[in-house]
Design an enzyme around this catalytic site. Structure first.
Site, mmCIF file in Angstrom:
data_model
loop_
_atom_site.group_PDB
_atom_site.id
_atom_site.type_symbol
_atom_site.label_atom_id
_atom_site.label_comp_id
_atom_site.label_asym_id
_atom_site.label_seq_id
_atom_site.Cartn_x
_atom_site.Cartn_y
_atom_site.Cartn_z
ATOM 1 N N GLY A 83 -5.722 2.787 18.827
ATOM 2 C CA GLY A 83 -4.992 2.139 17.860
ATOM 3 C C GLY A 83 -4.545 3.235 17.019
ATOM 4 O O GLY A 83 -5.232 4.383 16.928
ATOM 5 N N LYS B 235 0.756 -1.250 -0.160
ATOM 6 C CA LYS B 235 0.055 0.122 -0.102
ATOM 7 C C LYS B 235 0.964 1.270 0.207
ATOM 8 O O LYS B 235 0.314 2.255 -0.615
ATOM 9 C CB LYS B 235 -0.925 -0.072 1.197
ATOM 10 N N ASP C 212 -10.361 3.383 1.960
ATOM 11 C CA ASP C 212 -10.500 2.872 3.392
ATOM 12 C C ASP C 212 -11.288 4.027 4.376
ATOM 13 O O ASP C 212 -12.228 3.468 5.063
ATOM 14 C CB ASP C 212 -9.159 2.863 4.329
ATOM 15 N N TYR D 8 -13.239 -7.762 11.703
ATOM 16 C CA TYR D 8 -14.395 -8.633 11.353
ATOM 17 C C TYR D 8 -14.203 -10.149 11.327
ATOM 18 O O TYR D 8 -15.184 -10.753 11.084
ATOM 19 C CB TYR D 8 -14.940 -8.057 9.950
HETATM 20 N N1 NAP Z 1 -12.926 -3.854 8.301
HETATM 21 C C1 NAP Z 1 -11.964 -3.602 7.394
HETATM 22 O O1 NAP Z 1 -12.182 -3.204 6.056
HETATM 23 C C2 NAP Z 1 -10.776 -3.080 7.711
HETATM 24 C C3 NAP Z 1 -9.631 -2.320 7.093
HETATM 25 C C4 NAP Z 1 -8.268 -2.198 7.477
HETATM 26 C C5 NAP Z 1 -7.798 -2.735 8.686
HETATM 27 N N2 NAP Z 1 -8.668 -3.863 9.369
HETATM 28 C C6 NAP Z 1 -8.086 -4.422 10.421
HETATM 29 O O2 NAP Z 1 -7.904 -3.494 11.242
HETATM 30 C C7 NAP Z 1 -6.760 -3.708 12.100
HETATM 31 C C8 NAP Z 1 -5.537 -3.158 12.029
HETATM 32 O O3 NAP Z 1 -5.045 -2.835 10.655
HETATM 33 P P1 NAP Z 1 -3.857 -1.735 10.436
HETATM 34 O O4 NAP Z 1 -3.602 -2.033 8.921
HETATM 35 O O5 NAP Z 1 -4.170 -0.484 11.126
HETATM 36 O O6 NAP Z 1 -2.677 -2.442 10.946
HETATM 37 P P2 NAP Z 1 -1.422 -1.807 11.702
HETATM 38 O O7 NAP Z 1 -0.823 -0.748 10.823
HETATM 39 O O8 NAP Z 1 -0.522 -3.202 12.071
HETATM 40 O O9 NAP Z 1 -1.584 -1.142 13.178
HETATM 41 C C9 NAP Z 1 -1.996 -2.288 14.306
HETATM 42 C C10 NAP Z 1 -2.432 -1.320 15.310
HETATM 43 O O10 NAP Z 1 -2.789 -2.576 16.451
HETATM 44 C C11 NAP Z 1 -1.914 -2.258 17.539
HETATM 45 N N3 NAP Z 1 -1.614 -3.399 18.157
HETATM 46 C C12 NAP Z 1 -1.339 -4.573 17.799
HETATM 47 N N4 NAP Z 1 -0.891 -5.546 18.509
HETATM 48 C C13 NAP Z 1 -1.176 -4.792 19.997
HETATM 49 C C14 NAP Z 1 -0.947 -5.365 21.291
HETATM 50 N N5 NAP Z 1 -0.653 -6.762 21.501
HETATM 51 N N6 NAP Z 1 -1.263 -4.567 22.235
HETATM 52 C C15 NAP Z 1 -2.001 -3.464 21.917
HETATM 53 N N7 NAP Z 1 -1.888 -2.873 20.545
HETATM 54 C C16 NAP Z 1 -1.459 -3.570 19.648
HETATM 55 C C17 NAP Z 1 -0.790 -1.502 17.167
HETATM 56 O O11 NAP Z 1 -0.271 -0.757 18.270
HETATM 57 P P3 NAP Z 1 1.191 -0.189 18.258
HETATM 58 O O12 NAP Z 1 1.307 0.948 17.248
HETATM 59 O O13 NAP Z 1 1.661 0.052 19.451
HETATM 60 O O14 NAP Z 1 1.856 -1.302 17.447
HETATM 61 C C18 NAP Z 1 -1.548 -0.534 16.026
HETATM 62 O O15 NAP Z 1 -2.217 0.446 16.659
HETATM 63 C C19 NAP Z 1 -6.384 -5.499 11.426
HETATM 64 O O16 NAP Z 1 -7.037 -6.269 12.417
HETATM 65 C C20 NAP Z 1 -7.101 -5.273 10.171
HETATM 66 O O17 NAP Z 1 -7.404 -6.513 9.907
HETATM 67 C C21 NAP Z 1 -10.072 -4.039 8.806
#
Ligand code: NAP
Length: 279
Positions: free
Chosen positions: A135, A69, A105, A226
């Protein structure tokens, strides 16, 4: 019915898990379009050449997922303001050999909530109150940008890594505050919207430990995770009779603008589509 065959797909690595082909194939069938939507596995080291191959092979466009991305930003001929602000491209349209990048998004997140609010006939809107965002990853970036655009008066961000939350605060410093991750329960006080954008609570990941009992009775709770469909956060919100918006809708809505750009029709999200994707 369109006569020309329209080739589209989603690029990423790994890519087999992607739900996007189910979504786009459903719409291609529903609207009787003549086209295809495939998963295209592209490794980081091959990105430039493989994208060029898609252009040369007559693709009309493609979605972009992990891990491309951000890298895709440099490969596009033009990027719209939305993708520039978010710092990532998830949808590319190819026209006359040129690549046009955007990010859907924010659209998906907002439309999912608006669609549910309208369907459920809730008295709730973005401008009415404060939001709490859990987050600060890639998804949070798009969501915070979208919330500000929708007129949310104030946003509190909390994240395990505080510095990342402070980085997102720069989107609108006068409206956004940051609190420690350990303060997340207290941060639920006075908010009209709670959004989990962390990966916590997802199948295979650690649980999201939060107590939302201080949230007002009028609050809306959305988890963008989800899988499972109803996360522990959403179950907690349901038990309190709060307004609950599932994350699957964001996935379905974010796919709509790409389909429209490539096929010329803004598709609808239906209950049937949700069931197909969740099977
Ligand atoms: N519904 C949809 O269409 C959609 C779209 C996009 C994403 N999502 C979902 O959203 C989630 C995040 O996606 P992303 O792309 O933003 O991922 P990302 O950039 O990797 O960010 C992950 C986030 O989760 C936090 N995190 C991970 N492990 C943690 C832990 N053990 N304790 C506390 N915080 C933790 C991270 O905190 P740190 O900054 O401290 O690491 C960060 O804020 C994923 O599950 C993804 O599948 C869904």
């Amino acid at each position: 019915m369109s006569n020309s065959f329209i080739k589209t797909g989603v690029i990423g690595h790994p890519i087999a898990h992607s739900k996007s082909p189910l979504i786009h194939s459903y719409w291609l069938d529903l609207y009787g379009f003549n086209g295809s939507y495939e998963t295209i596995d592209i490794k980081t080291e091959n990105l430039k050449q493989d994208v060029l191959n898609l252009v040369n092979n007559g693709y009309s466009g493609f979605n972009v997922t992990v891990p491309h991305k951000i890298a895709m930003m440099d490969l596009c001929d033009e990027i719209d303001d939305l993708a520039k602000t978010i710092g990532a491209v998830n949808t590319v349209t190819i026209k006359d050999g040129k690549l046009y990048g955007t990010n859907t998004d924010a659209f998906g997140f907002i439309q999912n909530i608006k669609d549910t609010v309208q369907r459920e006939n809730w008295d709730w809107s973005f401008e009415k109150g404060k939001a709490l965002v859990l987050g600060s990853g890639g998804a949070a970036n798009a969501i915070i940008y979208a919330l500000i655009k929708e007129g949310v008066p104030a946003i509190t961000i909390t994240n395990r890594t505080r510095e990342k939350a402070e980085e997102l605060q720069k989107i609108a410093p006068d409206k956004i505050s940051v609190v420690e991750w350990s303060e997340r329960n207290n941060a639920c006080k006075d908010v009209q919207l709670i959004v989990n954008t962390t990966a916590l609570g997802m199948s295979g990941k650690p649980p999201l430990e939060i107590d939302i009992s201080q949230a007002p009775n009028t609050a809306l709770v959305n988890d963008i995770v989800y899988a499972p469909l109803y996360t522990d956060l959403l179950k907690q919100a349901k038990a309190r009779n709060l307004k609950v918006v599932k994350g699957i809708g964001m996935l379905l809505h974010q796919a709509r603008p790409g389909f429209e750009k490539w096929n010329g029709k803004m598709p609808e999200v239906t209950k049937e589509l949700e069931e197909i994707v969740l099977k």
